[in-house]
Design a protein around this motif. Structure first.
Motif, PDB file in Angstrom:
ATOM      1  N   ALA A  54       0.811  -1.211   0.000  1.00  0.00           N
ATOM      2  CA  ALA A  54       0.000   0.000   0.000  1.00  0.00           C
ATOM      3  C   ALA A  54       0.845   1.263   0.000  1.00  0.00           C
ATOM      4  CB  ALA A  54      -0.925  -0.009   1.217  1.00  0.00           C
ATOM      5  N   ASP A  55       2.091   1.168   0.477  1.00  0.00           N
ATOM      6  CA  ASP A  55       2.940   2.361   0.536  1.00  0.00           C
ATOM      7  C   ASP A  55       3.797   2.547  -0.706  1.00  0.00           C
ATOM      8  OD1 ASP A  55       4.515   0.167   1.033  1.00  0.00           O
ATOM      9  OD2 ASP A  55       5.388   0.916   2.906  1.00  0.00           O
ATOM     10  N   VAL A  56       3.532   1.750  -1.754  1.00  0.00           N
ATOM     11  CA  VAL A  56       4.242   1.861  -3.028  1.00  0.00           C
ATOM     12  C   VAL A  56       3.265   2.293  -4.110  1.00  0.00           C
ATOM     13  CG1 VAL A  56       5.407   0.562  -4.865  1.00  0.00           C
ATOM     14  CG2 VAL A  56       6.038   0.185  -2.469  1.00  0.00           C
ATOM     15  N   ASN A  57       3.659   3.284  -4.883  1.00  0.00           N
ATOM     16  CA  ASN A  57       2.879   3.702  -6.051  1.00  0.00           C
ATOM     17  C   ASN A  57       3.171   2.717  -7.179  1.00  0.00           C
ATOM     18  OD1 ASN A  57       1.820   4.907  -8.352  1.00  0.00           O
ATOM     19  ND2 ASN A  57       2.347   6.985  -7.704  1.00  0.00           N
ATOM     20  N   SER A  58       2.263   1.788  -7.404  1.00  0.00           N
ATOM     21  CA  SER A  58       2.517   0.696  -8.350  1.00  0.00           C
ATOM     22  C   SER A  58       2.636   1.176  -9.793  1.00  0.00           C
ATOM     23  CB  SER A  58       1.416  -0.356  -8.242  1.00  0.00           C
ATOM     24  OG  SER A  58       0.152   0.211  -8.555  1.00  0.00           O
ATOM     25  N   ALA A  59       2.182   2.383 -10.072  1.00  0.00           N
ATOM     26  CA  ALA A  59       2.299   2.928 -11.423  1.00  0.00           C
ATOM     27  C   ALA A  59       3.656   3.604 -11.652  1.00  0.00           C
ATOM     28  CB  ALA A  59       1.173   3.928 -11.687  1.00  0.00           C
ATOM     29  N   ARG A  60       4.453   3.708 -10.596  1.00  0.00           N
ATOM     30  CA  ARG A  60       5.742   4.412 -10.712  1.00  0.00           C
ATOM     31  C   ARG A  60       6.849   3.570 -10.075  1.00  0.00           C
ATOM     32  NH1 ARG A  60       4.992  10.016  -8.127  1.00  0.00           N
ATOM     33  NH2 ARG A  60       6.968  10.481  -9.154  1.00  0.00           N
ATOM     34  N   ILE A  61       7.072   2.404 -10.688  1.00  0.00           N
ATOM     35  CA  ILE A  61       8.143   1.505 -10.260  1.00  0.00           C
ATOM     36  C   ILE A  61       9.227   1.502 -11.330  1.00  0.00           C
ATOM     37  CG2 ILE A  61       8.774  -0.880  -9.730  1.00  0.00           C
ATOM     38  CD1 ILE A  61       6.007  -1.294  -8.573  1.00  0.00           C
ATOM     39  N   VAL A  62      10.460   1.695 -10.901  1.00  0.00           N
ATOM     40  CA  VAL A  62      11.626   1.696 -11.785  1.00  0.00           C
ATOM     41  C   VAL A  62      12.526   0.528 -11.405  1.00  0.00           C
ATOM     42  CG1 VAL A  62      13.787   2.922 -12.306  1.00  0.00           C
ATOM     43  CG2 VAL A  62      11.616   4.159 -12.322  1.00  0.00           C
ATOM     44  N   ALA A  63      13.027  -0.190 -12.399  1.00  0.00           N
ATOM     45  CA  ALA A  63      14.026  -1.233 -12.165  1.00  0.00           C
ATOM     46  C   ALA A  63      15.406  -0.641 -12.429  1.00  0.00           C
ATOM     47  CB  ALA A  63      13.788  -2.430 -13.069  1.00  0.00           C
ATOM     48  N   MET A  64      16.324  -0.847 -11.478  1.00  0.00           N
ATOM     49  CA  MET A  64      17.692  -0.375 -11.619  1.00  0.00           C
ATOM     50  C   MET A  64      18.629  -1.574 -11.482  1.00  0.00           C
ATOM     51  SD  MET A  64      19.715   2.487  -9.340  1.00  0.00           S
ATOM     52  CE  MET A  64      21.475   2.781  -9.540  1.00  0.00           C
ATOM     53  N   GLY A  65      19.433  -1.827 -12.516  1.00  0.00           N
ATOM     54  CA  GLY A  65      20.351  -2.954 -12.477  1.00  0.00           C
ATOM     55  C   GLY A  65      21.767  -2.522 -12.764  1.00  0.00           C
ATOM     56  N   ARG A  66      22.680  -3.004 -11.942  1.00  0.00           N
ATOM     57  CA  ARG A  66      24.096  -2.679 -12.117  1.00  0.00           C
ATOM     58  C   ARG A  66      24.868  -3.927 -12.541  1.00  0.00           C
ATOM     59  NH1 ARG A  66      28.219  -0.408  -7.398  1.00  0.00           N
ATOM     60  NH2 ARG A  66      30.072  -0.229  -8.734  1.00  0.00           N
TER      61      ARG A  66
ATOM     62  N   GLY B 123      23.282  -7.296 -12.644  1.00  0.00           N
ATOM     63  CA  GLY B 123      21.886  -6.961 -12.392  1.00  0.00           C
ATOM     64  C   GLY B 123      21.196  -6.239 -13.529  1.00  0.00           C
ATOM     65  N   SER B 124      21.978  -5.698 -14.487  1.00  0.00           N
ATOM     66  CA  SER B 124      21.341  -5.053 -15.635  1.00  0.00           C
ATOM     67  C   SER B 124      20.530  -6.068 -16.434  1.00  0.00           C
ATOM     68  CB  SER B 124      22.388  -4.373 -16.531  1.00  0.00           C
ATOM     69  OG  SER B 124      23.222  -5.326 -17.179  1.00  0.00           O
ATOM     70  N   GLY B 125      21.041  -7.301 -16.536  1.00  0.00           N
ATOM     71  CA  GLY B 125      20.300  -8.331 -17.244  1.00  0.00           C
ATOM     72  C   GLY B 125      19.010  -8.704 -16.543  1.00  0.00           C
ATOM     73  N   VAL B 126      19.015  -8.656 -15.219  1.00  0.00           N
ATOM     74  CA  VAL B 126      17.805  -8.946 -14.443  1.00  0.00           C
ATOM     75  C   VAL B 126      16.788  -7.819 -14.643  1.00  0.00           C
ATOM     76  CG1 VAL B 126      16.900  -9.475 -12.155  1.00  0.00           C
ATOM     77  CG2 VAL B 126      19.224 -10.197 -12.769  1.00  0.00           C
ATOM     78  N   ALA B 127      17.264  -6.570 -14.615  1.00  0.00           N
ATOM     79  CA  ALA B 127      16.372  -5.419 -14.806  1.00  0.00           C
ATOM     80  C   ALA B 127      15.766  -5.409 -16.199  1.00  0.00           C
ATOM     81  CB  ALA B 127      17.135  -4.123 -14.537  1.00  0.00           C
ATOM     82  N   VAL B 128      16.563  -5.744 -17.214  1.00  0.00           N
ATOM     83  CA  VAL B 128      16.041  -5.793 -18.583  1.00  0.00           C
ATOM     84  C   VAL B 128      14.967  -6.867 -18.701  1.00  0.00           C
ATOM     85  CG1 VAL B 128      16.631  -6.356 -20.979  1.00  0.00           C
ATOM     86  CG2 VAL B 128      18.110  -4.829 -19.664  1.00  0.00           C
ATOM     87  N   TYR B 129      15.206  -8.013 -18.107  1.00  0.00           N
ATOM     88  CA  TYR B 129      14.200  -9.080 -18.136  1.00  0.00           C
ATOM     89  C   TYR B 129      12.902  -8.616 -17.488  1.00  0.00           C
ATOM     90  CZ  TYR B 129      11.779 -13.417 -17.008  1.00  0.00           C
ATOM     91  OH  TYR B 129      10.818 -14.398 -16.881  1.00  0.00           O
ATOM     92  N   LEU B 130      13.001  -7.959 -16.341  1.00  0.00           N
ATOM     93  CA  LEU B 130      11.793  -7.489 -15.657  1.00  0.00           C
ATOM     94  C   LEU B 130      11.044  -6.483 -16.524  1.00  0.00           C
ATOM     95  CD1 LEU B 130      10.028  -7.529 -13.149  1.00  0.00           C
ATOM     96  CD2 LEU B 130      11.505  -5.772 -12.143  1.00  0.00           C
TER      97      LEU B 130
ATOM     98  N   SER C 286      20.364  -9.726 -22.804  1.00  0.00           N
ATOM     99  CA  SER C 286      19.562  -8.501 -22.799  1.00  0.00           C
ATOM    100  C   SER C 286      19.323  -7.975 -24.213  1.00  0.00           C
ATOM    101  CB  SER C 286      20.262  -7.427 -21.958  1.00  0.00           C
ATOM    102  OG  SER C 286      20.315  -7.800 -20.606  1.00  0.00           O
ATOM    103  N   LEU C 287      20.290  -8.179 -25.094  1.00  0.00           N
ATOM    104  CA  LEU C 287      20.165  -7.655 -26.459  1.00  0.00           C
ATOM    105  C   LEU C 287      18.970  -8.255 -27.174  1.00  0.00           C
ATOM    106  CD1 LEU C 287      21.449  -5.821 -28.575  1.00  0.00           C
ATOM    107  CD2 LEU C 287      22.845  -7.771 -29.310  1.00  0.00           C
ATOM    108  N   ALA C 288      18.635  -9.495 -26.895  1.00  0.00           N
ATOM    109  CA  ALA C 288      17.488 -10.131 -27.538  1.00  0.00           C
ATOM    110  C   ALA C 288      16.170  -9.536 -27.069  1.00  0.00           C
ATOM    111  CB  ALA C 288      17.504 -11.632 -27.259  1.00  0.00           C
ATOM    112  N   ARG C 289      16.164  -8.937 -25.883  1.00  0.00           N
ATOM    113  CA  ARG C 289      14.921  -8.394 -25.316  1.00  0.00           C
ATOM    114  C   ARG C 289      14.746  -6.903 -25.595  1.00  0.00           C
ATOM    115  NH1 ARG C 289      16.925 -11.965 -20.863  1.00  0.00           N
ATOM    116  NH2 ARG C 289      15.549 -13.812 -20.898  1.00  0.00           N
TER     117      ARG C 289
ATOM    118  N   GLN D 272      12.127  -4.927 -27.967  1.00  0.00           N
ATOM    119  CA  GLN D 272      10.689  -5.012 -27.675  1.00  0.00           C
ATOM    120  C   GLN D 272      10.288  -4.156 -26.481  1.00  0.00           C
ATOM    121  OE1 GLN D 272      12.438  -8.230 -28.308  1.00  0.00           O
ATOM    122  NE2 GLN D 272      11.879  -7.607 -30.389  1.00  0.00           N
ATOM    123  N   ILE D 273      11.224  -3.429 -25.872  1.00  0.00           N
ATOM    124  CA  ILE D 273      10.916  -2.717 -24.631  1.00  0.00           C
ATOM    125  C   ILE D 273      10.734  -1.228 -24.898  1.00  0.00           C
ATOM    126  CG2 ILE D 273      11.697  -2.191 -22.296  1.00  0.00           C
ATOM    127  CD1 ILE D 273      13.353  -4.754 -22.374  1.00  0.00           C
TER     128      ILE D 273
END
Length: 264
Positions: free
Chosen positions: A132-144, A147-154, A195-198, A201-202
Motif C-alpha cells: 500500500a505504501d508503493v505507487n505501483s504505477a511508478r516503479i523503476v528497475a535499476m540494475g548494475r 543486475g542489468s540483465g535482471v532489470a532488462v528481463y523485468l 539482454s540484447l534479444a529483449r 521489444q521494450i
C-alpha cells in the motif's frame, strides 16, 4: 614425443572448456555475506519475500517521501551485497528503494542462477506492487552490471515506469567472448543473460550510465544494448570512473536523480 604433446594439447583443449562448463557458477556469481545492516531509522524496514520454490529472499525497503511513494527496485552486481545502498538512498530524488539480496547473498537463502534470479525479479516486483505504501504505477528497475540483465528481463515481462542500467552488457556471452576469445563460449555458457534479444521489444524509458574507463564491461557492449533499446533513452558517461568506482562519482548520482525527476 609428438604423440605425447598432442595428447597434452587435446587434454587442455577439452579439459578447460569442460571445467568452465562444470564450474561456471563460481565464475559468474560471487555471493557475499551481509556486510552491515542499514542504519536503523523509521523509514527503513527489513523485509522477507518468500518465492515459489520455498526460498526466502531478504533485504530492506528504504521509504522515500510521501505515501504511496514511487519505488526503485535495485538489482546488484555479481559480487555485490546490496545493504550499502541503504545509506545512499537519499540520492534517489525522494523515491523509495527496495534492496533485496540475490539467493546466497547477504541473508537470502538458496543458490544463484540465471533462471532463479529472473524468476525472483518477478516475485520481487509482485511483492512491491501489492504494498500500500508503493505507487505501483511508478516503479523503476535499476540494475548494475550483472543486475542489468535482471532489470532488462523485468522490463520485458512487467510494465515499469523506467529502467536504469549501470554498466550494462548486451549479453553475458558477448562479454565472455571478448575476455576469452579462444574458448567456445556459445557452447559452454548456461547463464546467458541475453539482454540484447529483449531490448528491441521494450518501450520503457531508459537511462544508461557507464564508466568511461570500464575494462570489465567495455562501453561498446553497453552502447550496443543502448542502440537496440526501443523506448525513449538517455546516455550518461561518467569520466575518470571504472567498473567498480562509478558509484563514487557525483555525476553518477546526479544523472540518476535527474532521470527519476523526469518520470514524475
Amino acid at each position: 614425443m609428438v604423440g605425447s604433446f598432442l595428447k597434452i594439447v587435446l587434454g587442455v583443449a577439452l579439459g578447460v572448456p569442460l571445467l568452465i562448463w562444470l564450474f561456471q557458477e563460481r565464475m559468474i556469481f560471487f555471493p557475499r555475506s551481509l556486510e552491515h545492516r542499514p542504519t536503523h531509522r523509521p523509514n527503513v524496514e527489513e523485509i522477507t519475500i518468500p518465492v515459489a520454490d520455498g526460498v526466502r529472499l531478504r533485504g530492506w525497503l528504504v521509504k522515500g517521501k510521501g505515501a504511496p511513494a514511487p519505488l526503485v527496485i535495485y538489482f546488484g552486481g555479481n559480487a555485490e551485497e546490496v545493504s550499502w545502498l541503504g545509506e545512499a538512498a537519499g540520492n534517489l530524488a525522494g523515491w523509495s528503494v527496495l534492496l533485496v539480496n540475490y539467493r546466497g547473498y547477504g541473508e537470502s537463502e538458496g543458490k544463484p542462477g540465471e533462471r532463479e534470479l529472473l524468476a525472483d525479479a518477478i516475485a520481487i516486483h509482485e511483492y512491491a506492487r501489492q504494498r500500500a505504501d508503493v505507487n505501483s504505477a511508478r516503479i523503476v528497475a535499476m540494475g548494475r552490471s550483472l543486475g542489468s540483465g535482471v532489470a532488462v528481463y523485468l522490463a520485458a515481462e512487467r510494465p515499469l515506469r523506467g529502467v536504469i542500467l549501470v554498466s550494462p552488457y548486451d549479453s553475458l556471452g558477448a562479454v565472455a567472448k571478448r575476455h576469452y576469445p579462444f574458448l567456445p563460449i556459445s557452447l559452454m555458457l548456461r547463464h546467458r543473460f541475453d539482454s540484447l534479444a529483449r531490448a528491441p521489444q521494450i518501450d520503457t524509458p531508459l537511462l544508461c550510465v557507464v564508466a568511461a574507463e570500464d575494462r570489465i564491461i567495455p562501453v561498446s557492449h553497453s552502447r550496443t544494448l543502448f542502440e537496440a533499446w526501443r523506448g525513449r533513452k538517455a546516455w550518461s558517461e561518467v569520466p575518470r570512473a571504472d567498473h567498480d568506482s562509478i558509484a563514487g562519482e557525483p555525476e553518477y548520482w546526479s544523472a540518476i536523480a535527474d532521470f527519476l525527476k523526469s518520470l514524475r
